[in-house]
Design an enzyme around this catalytic site. Structure first.
Site, mmCIF file in Angstrom:
data_model
loop_
_atom_site.group_PDB
_atom_site.id
_atom_site.type_symbol
_atom_site.label_atom_id
_atom_site.label_comp_id
_atom_site.label_asym_id
_atom_site.label_seq_id
_atom_site.Cartn_x
_atom_site.Cartn_y
_atom_site.Cartn_z
ATOM 1 N N HIS A 91 -61.887 35.874 6.297
ATOM 2 C CA HIS A 91 -62.912 36.707 6.929
ATOM 3 C C HIS A 91 -62.631 38.209 6.744
ATOM 4 O O HIS A 91 -61.522 38.630 6.420
ATOM 5 C CB HIS A 91 -62.990 36.399 8.428
ATOM 6 N N GLU A 135 -58.357 29.458 12.972
ATOM 7 C CA GLU A 135 -57.013 30.016 12.863
ATOM 8 C C GLU A 135 -56.067 29.277 13.806
ATOM 9 O O GLU A 135 -56.499 28.509 14.680
ATOM 10 C CB GLU A 135 -57.061 31.517 13.187
#
Length: 214
Positions: free
Chosen positions: A11, A84
């Site tokens: 990202h 994550e």
């Protein structure tokens, strides 16, 4: 059948990235720079004519994927397994702040030793064990002409790709972290998936050499 290329894409930047804070699964959005990074990277990746687009459901990855979806018309397919690492109550701290209150844990992380993040978070091994099957699901129904893109997070991508490729854990630290909005490009070869580019920010160049892999 399997995809012709698998792109695993980190990202764009967040405010916590800029402040060097541990994010984990805290749902931090892209900042203005991160959004610009995502738009620029999406333009490059769109030229690869992606055919499927997967993403972590956390805002920073979903917004990054959304930029590519807007260019290609692809539907974003969300998978929580692409999140994550869960750092539990460490979220929002810098490594220096963590070292001040948990010096042994911080030292183990820096040395690559096993260490659960926070009181009830994950270990690196647990992240890899959920992430690698998510990559396999992303490509299991793909055709050789397909390019599959997965928008995700830095640590999870690094260790998950290593497990997906069958790289022994002792060698995972040899693979550097991914910069914001950079990606890893994987290609299928005779002996399984292989790395085409690591931490890339530009389009892959064809390999012309005496080392055939396909």
């Amino acid at each position: 059948m399997t995809a012709g290329r698998l792109i695993v894409w980190r990202h764009g930047r967040t405010e916590w990235n800029l402040q060097d804070k541990i994010q984990g699964q805290a749902d931090i959005p892209l900042d203005d720079v991160g959004l610009a990074q995502a738009r620029a990277a999406a333009l490059r990746l769109a030229s690869l004519a992606p055919t499927r687009l997967f993403s972590s459901d956390l805002k920073r990855a979903a917004a990054t994927a959304g930029e590519l979806a807007a260019l290609t018309g692809l539907k974003v397919e969300y998978d929580e397994a692409l999140r994550e690492i869960n750092v539990d109550d460490w979220a929002g701290m810098t490594m220096e702040e963590l070292a001040a209150i948990e010096p042994e844990a911080a030292a183990r992380i820096r040395s690559g030793e096993p260490q659960r993040r926070g009181t009830a978070g994950e270990t690196v091994e647990e992240v890899a064990a959920r992430f690698a099957p998510a990559l396999q699901r992303a490509v299991e129904h793909a055709e050789p002409s397909d390019t599959v893109v997965v928008a995700t997070h830095g640590l999870a991508a690094r260790v998950g790709i290593c497990l997906f490729l069958g790289i022994p854990q002792a060698h995972w630290p040899a693979f550097g972290g991914l910069s914001n909005c950079n990606w890893v490009s994987l290609l299928p070869g005779r002996l399984g998936w292989r790395i085409e580019e690591w931490n890339a920010g530009s389009l892959p160049e064809p390999v012309m050499s005496d080392d055939p892999q396909r």
